[in-house]
Every structure is written in structure tokens, then in C-alpha cells.
Design an enzyme around this catalytic site. Sequence first.
Site, PDB file in Angstrom:
ATOM      1  N   ARG A 212       0.842  -1.202   0.000  1.00  0.00           N
ATOM      2  CA  ARG A 212       0.000   0.000   0.000  1.00  0.00           C
ATOM      3  C   ARG A 212       0.882   1.259   0.000  1.00  0.00           C
ATOM      4  O   ARG A 212       2.113   1.166   0.014  1.00  0.00           O
ATOM      5  CB  ARG A 212      -0.896   0.005   1.235  1.00  0.00           C
ATOM      6  CG  ARG A 212      -0.111   0.168   2.518  1.00  0.00           C
ATOM      7  CD  ARG A 212      -0.998   0.206   3.729  1.00  0.00           C
ATOM      8  NE  ARG A 212      -0.323   0.897   4.821  1.00  0.00           N
ATOM      9  CZ  ARG A 212      -0.751   0.939   6.069  1.00  0.00           C
ATOM     10  NH1 ARG A 212      -1.860   0.312   6.398  1.00  0.00           N
ATOM     11  NH2 ARG A 212      -0.093   1.599   6.995  1.00  0.00           N
ATOM     12  N   TYR A 345      11.990   7.500  15.180  1.00  0.00           N
ATOM     13  CA  TYR A 345      11.786   7.545  13.727  1.00  0.00           C
ATOM     14  C   TYR A 345      12.848   8.440  13.054  1.00  0.00           C
ATOM     15  O   TYR A 345      13.471   8.051  12.067  1.00  0.00           O
ATOM     16  CB  TYR A 345      10.375   8.075  13.452  1.00  0.00           C
ATOM     17  CG  TYR A 345       9.983   8.127  11.999  1.00  0.00           C
ATOM     18  CD1 TYR A 345       9.653   6.967  11.304  1.00  0.00           C
ATOM     19  CD2 TYR A 345       9.925   9.345  11.320  1.00  0.00           C
ATOM     20  CE1 TYR A 345       9.275   7.021   9.962  1.00  0.00           C
ATOM     21  CE2 TYR A 345       9.534   9.407   9.997  1.00  0.00           C
ATOM     22  CZ  TYR A 345       9.215   8.243   9.313  1.00  0.00           C
ATOM     23  OH  TYR A 345       8.843   8.308   7.991  1.00  0.00           O
TER      24      TYR A 345
HETATM   25  N1  LIG Z   1       3.677   9.228   4.144  1.00  0.00           N
HETATM   26  C1  LIG Z   1       4.569  10.156   4.390  1.00  0.00           C
HETATM   27  O1  LIG Z   1       4.234  11.346   4.438  1.00  0.00           O
HETATM   28  C2  LIG Z   1       6.031   9.802   4.565  1.00  0.00           C
HETATM   29  C3  LIG Z   1       6.927  10.847   4.810  1.00  0.00           C
HETATM   30  C4  LIG Z   1       8.271  10.547   4.962  1.00  0.00           C
HETATM   31  C5  LIG Z   1       8.732   9.249   4.844  1.00  0.00           C
HETATM   32  N2  LIG Z   1       7.839   8.241   4.617  1.00  0.00           N
HETATM   33  C6  LIG Z   1       8.389   6.884   4.506  1.00  0.00           C
HETATM   34  O2  LIG Z   1       7.940   6.292   3.312  1.00  0.00           O
HETATM   35  C7  LIG Z   1       7.808   4.877   3.472  1.00  0.00           C
HETATM   36  C8  LIG Z   1       6.406   4.434   3.092  1.00  0.00           C
HETATM   37  O3  LIG Z   1       5.479   5.192   3.854  1.00  0.00           O
HETATM   38  P1  LIG Z   1       3.898   5.051   3.680  1.00  0.00           P
HETATM   39  O4  LIG Z   1       3.320   6.366   4.069  1.00  0.00           O
HETATM   40  O5  LIG Z   1       3.575   4.487   2.352  1.00  0.00           O
HETATM   41  O6  LIG Z   1       3.594   4.016   4.874  1.00  0.00           O
HETATM   42  P2  LIG Z   1       2.464   2.893   4.987  1.00  0.00           P
HETATM   43  O7  LIG Z   1       2.349   2.625   6.436  1.00  0.00           O
HETATM   44  O8  LIG Z   1       1.239   3.277   4.217  1.00  0.00           O
HETATM   45  O9  LIG Z   1       3.137   1.644   4.248  1.00  0.00           O
HETATM   46  C9  LIG Z   1       4.277   0.997   4.766  1.00  0.00           C
HETATM   47  C10 LIG Z   1       4.281  -0.437   4.297  1.00  0.00           C
HETATM   48  O10 LIG Z   1       5.441  -1.073   4.857  1.00  0.00           O
HETATM   49  C11 LIG Z   1       5.030  -2.355   5.314  1.00  0.00           C
HETATM   50  N3  LIG Z   1       5.913  -2.861   6.371  1.00  0.00           N
HETATM   51  C12 LIG Z   1       6.023  -2.414   7.630  1.00  0.00           C
HETATM   52  N4  LIG Z   1       6.892  -3.170   8.331  1.00  0.00           N
HETATM   53  C13 LIG Z   1       7.362  -4.109   7.475  1.00  0.00           C
HETATM   54  C14 LIG Z   1       8.254  -5.184   7.600  1.00  0.00           C
HETATM   55  N5  LIG Z   1       8.861  -5.458   8.763  1.00  0.00           N
HETATM   56  N6  LIG Z   1       8.506  -5.966   6.529  1.00  0.00           N
HETATM   57  C15 LIG Z   1       7.900  -5.724   5.348  1.00  0.00           C
HETATM   58  N7  LIG Z   1       7.014  -4.706   5.171  1.00  0.00           N
HETATM   59  C16 LIG Z   1       6.745  -3.916   6.220  1.00  0.00           C
HETATM   60  C17 LIG Z   1       3.626  -2.154   5.846  1.00  0.00           C
HETATM   61  O11 LIG Z   1       2.916  -3.380   5.956  1.00  0.00           O
HETATM   62  C18 LIG Z   1       3.041  -1.208   4.803  1.00  0.00           C
HETATM   63  O12 LIG Z   1       2.437  -1.911   3.737  1.00  0.00           O
HETATM   64  C19 LIG Z   1       8.163   4.599   4.933  1.00  0.00           C
HETATM   65  O13 LIG Z   1       9.526   4.227   5.026  1.00  0.00           O
HETATM   66  C20 LIG Z   1       7.928   5.946   5.610  1.00  0.00           C
HETATM   67  O14 LIG Z   1       8.686   6.082   6.780  1.00  0.00           O
HETATM   68  C21 LIG Z   1       6.495   8.486   4.464  1.00  0.00           C
END
Ligand SMILES: NC(=O)c1ccc[n+]([C@@H]2O[C@H](COP(=O)([O-])OP(=O)(O)OC[C@H]3O[C@@H](n4cnc5c(N)ncnc54)[C@H](O)[C@@H]3O)[C@@H](O)[C@H]2O)c1
Length: 440
Positions: A212, A345
Amino acid sequence: MADRYLHLTGTAPGRFLTRRLGLPQPAPLRRWTLRTPSLDGPLLHLTAGASAIRDELAKVLATTGPTADAQAARPAGIVLDATAVTSARGLAEVHAALHPVVRSLAPGGRIVVLGTPPSSEDHHQAAAQQALEGFVRSLGKEIGRGATAQLLRIPDGGTPAAAESTLRFLLSPRSAYVSGQVIELTTAAPGSVTDRDAPLTGRTALVTGAARGIGASVASVLARDGAHVIALDVPRAQDDLVRTADRLGATALPLDITAPDAAARIAAAVPDGLDVLVHNAGITRDRRLANMPADRWAQVIEVNLDSVLRTTDELLTSGALNRGGRIVATASIAGIAGNDGQTNYAASKAGVIGLVRSLGPRAAAVHGVTVNAVAPGFIETKMTAAVPFLIREAGRRMNSLSQGGLPVDVAEAVAWFAGPDSGAVNGQVLRVCGQSLLGA
Ligand SMILES: NC(=O)c1ccc[n+]([C@@H]2O[C@H](COP(=O)([O-])OP(=O)(O)OC[C@H]3O[C@@H](n4cnc5c(N)ncnc54)[C@H](O)[C@@H]3O)[C@@H](O)[C@H]2O)c1
């Protein structure tokens, strides 16, 4: 989650009202689509001083999408070659070149300034080239109307040809949510692609956290670019994972990336080796340090950093990552600016930046692999939809584009890093944050 304010300012009465109240005016960003793959207008190529790369740069720009037109009344892209600016006085040429044309830049336009890395031996050159950074960052804050500005540094011994993939990305709708960034190329051979519309044809890419959010979008964009994608996520997300994989013709790999045998199982899933490794999986377990139990600290470090280090090391040393391979990790602007309640984080994401900067040059020298990171700002996902309303609104508006980004904005940046012709892009951390004020 829908950005209702962006919708409101897209209507005539909403625009009138918000202007009268002095509120932010986010312009709708034009992103890549099959029917609109490039900017809608010509490109203006300007030069400050006597540039040694002028003619070669013109040839490269001719391949980047928008058509060069020295007389363009309304350019969609402006490239200013400032590589020859080596003194404070020379900066006058930067002003002279851009001042007359900046107002005519089309909405959603792009400005790219080319410079060279500041020298450690010539402080006049260093001052002049560092000045370009402040210049570009300020320009990004003031041009408005969805336009962006970046600084691209070409090192001594580097060529405009090495900048081609980067210029193509920056001068296209794919970089809609990237602004105020400084990218420094290396002198490594850039590599090439045979099909520009499907640059990853024949390549295998693994994306972690692909069920996702941003990861699903990365998987989708890499598949669009021709890669065979292996979509990895935790077994409990299997239903979403399989749905994403089926939609893309990808392979689903249900696996917790923190498992001790994760790298071995990834290697087993790619008998011909892996070309692109995208570390996207990430979690938050927010709490102020004074209230944070050790397990919340440890979970975040384990998923966001330790497993990234471990799988990277194992896949590199076992030879599972092919030569010419690309590693793209996911940091965050929280890892640059810090954030209340996110010591764990932010530490993990700053750690990712440390990994990229240290490993990039060595991985290129020893394994022929580049290592880069995206650092997303406020991206509209389930993660940010859960943030309380006022903080969410602040996150959306506190950037030069006055809106949140979309997962696809991060995915496009990953695809640029992943390109077989991006071999000169190494050790870089690209913020995809609309030039957020946080950590600016
Ligand atoms: N959304 C934001 O604004 C934002 C901003 C900065 C950084 N990020 C980074 O971007 C990346 C994706 O974020 P997102 O918003 O899509 O998050 P999200 O929570 O929607 O998706 C993260 C996905 O990683 C998977 N996951 C978690 N732990 C796992 C594991 N141990 N093994 C395999 N899969 C695992 C989850 O099941 C999930 O499907 C992350 O690293 C997050 O820290 C997001």
C-alpha cells in the site's frame, strides 16, 4: 485523504476569497500521464559567463523533452548554465540572465541552474558556487504557480551527458513535488537505456512495503517503466499485496523484512539477480523520549534502519545485486529536521542518510551499484491521514507548493534513481517535499 482546501482554491469564488484573506494559493500540480509526458512549452537555455560545456549541454537538452527555443515568450523550462561562475562579480550574470525571463515562466514550469561543486582550494569559486544554492532555494520559494527550481552540480571531469537522466527528470512533470533541491553528480559513467519509454525493461526490481501507500506506487511506476517487480510486504498484508502484485503483473513476496533469513529469501526469489532494490517499508511508533519504552524504540530502528543495513550488506556481498544495480532507500524530512515525538523515527531516517552517503561511493567502486535515498515530506497516505487535523493542515501548507505530495511523486524520484542511465547519480538524498520549511 482529499485536500479540500486545494479543491476550494481551484474554484473562482474560493480563489477570490482565499486571496482576499491572504491565505496560501496552491496551484494544481501537473503530473506525468501517458498523454502528457512532458512540459507544455519550450525550453530556454541560458548561459552565465563563458561556459566550456555550452554546446555539449545544448545537445543533451535536445533529448530531454521540451524543445529548445531561444526566443520563447513563455518557456515551460529554463536551464541556466552557471558552471563558469567563479567569482562574486560573476553572480551578476546569473541575475542578468534570469531577471528578464523569470516572470514569463509558464505555470508549473521548471528552472534548473547548473553549477559545479564548491572547491576546497579556491574560496572565490566556492563562495560563488555556494551562492547559487541560496539563490535557487530562494527562487523556489518565490516563483509560485506550481513552478520549481533546482541546482544541479556537475563535477570537474563530469560531462553534460552524465546529467541527461537527471535533466530529463527535473525538466518533466515527473518532478512535480521536488523543489529547492541540490543534486551533485559524480564522474562515473552514466550508463544508457535502449527504450526511453521503458528504461527498466529486462530489469528486476524488489520493493519492500509494497502492499500500500508509497511502496505500492513505487511498484506501479517501476512496472510502468518496464521492470519485473517483486512486491514484498509482511504476511499479514498478504491480501493487499497480492492485489497490488496482480494489478501490475508483479510477483508477491510475503515476508517480514526483519526476519533473519530475509536477504536469503529475497536472493532465492531472484535467480538471475536483482537490479533495483527499493527499501521502502517503514513504521512509526511515536512518543516523546521521556515516555518511550525500549520496545517502541527498538521496533522502529529494526524495521527502518537495521533491516535496511542487513539486507543491503547481505545482498551486496552475496552478489545477488547485479553490477549496474541500484539501491534506493527511504529517509524522511523528519530525519533531517527532527520532529517532536519522533526521536526513534528521526534517528532511523537520519541513519538511512548516513548509510547512503557512506556506502554510495564504495558500492559503486566495488560492486558497480549506486546507493541513493528519497526523503519524502508530507505525502498523502494512510500514515498522514491519521495525523490530527491541525498538524495535517500545517504539514500540507508549510512548503513552497502549499500542498501535500502524492505517493507517485516519491515513486517518480525512485524511478529516476533506478534508471540504468543514472549511474552518475550516487550518494544523493533527494527531498520530495515541495520545499518544506522543515529542515530547510
Ligand atoms: N507518508 C509520508 O508522508 C512519509 C513521509 C516521509 C517518509 N515516509 C516513509 O515512506 C515509506 C512508506 O510510507 P507510507 O506512508 O507508504 O507508509 P504505509 O504505512 O502506508 O506503508 C508501509 C508499508 O510497509 C510495510 N511494512 C512495515 N513493516 C514491514 C516489515 N517489517 N517488513 C515488510 N514490510 C513492512 C507495511 O505493511 C506497509 O504496507 C516509509 O519508510 C515511511 O517512513 C512516508
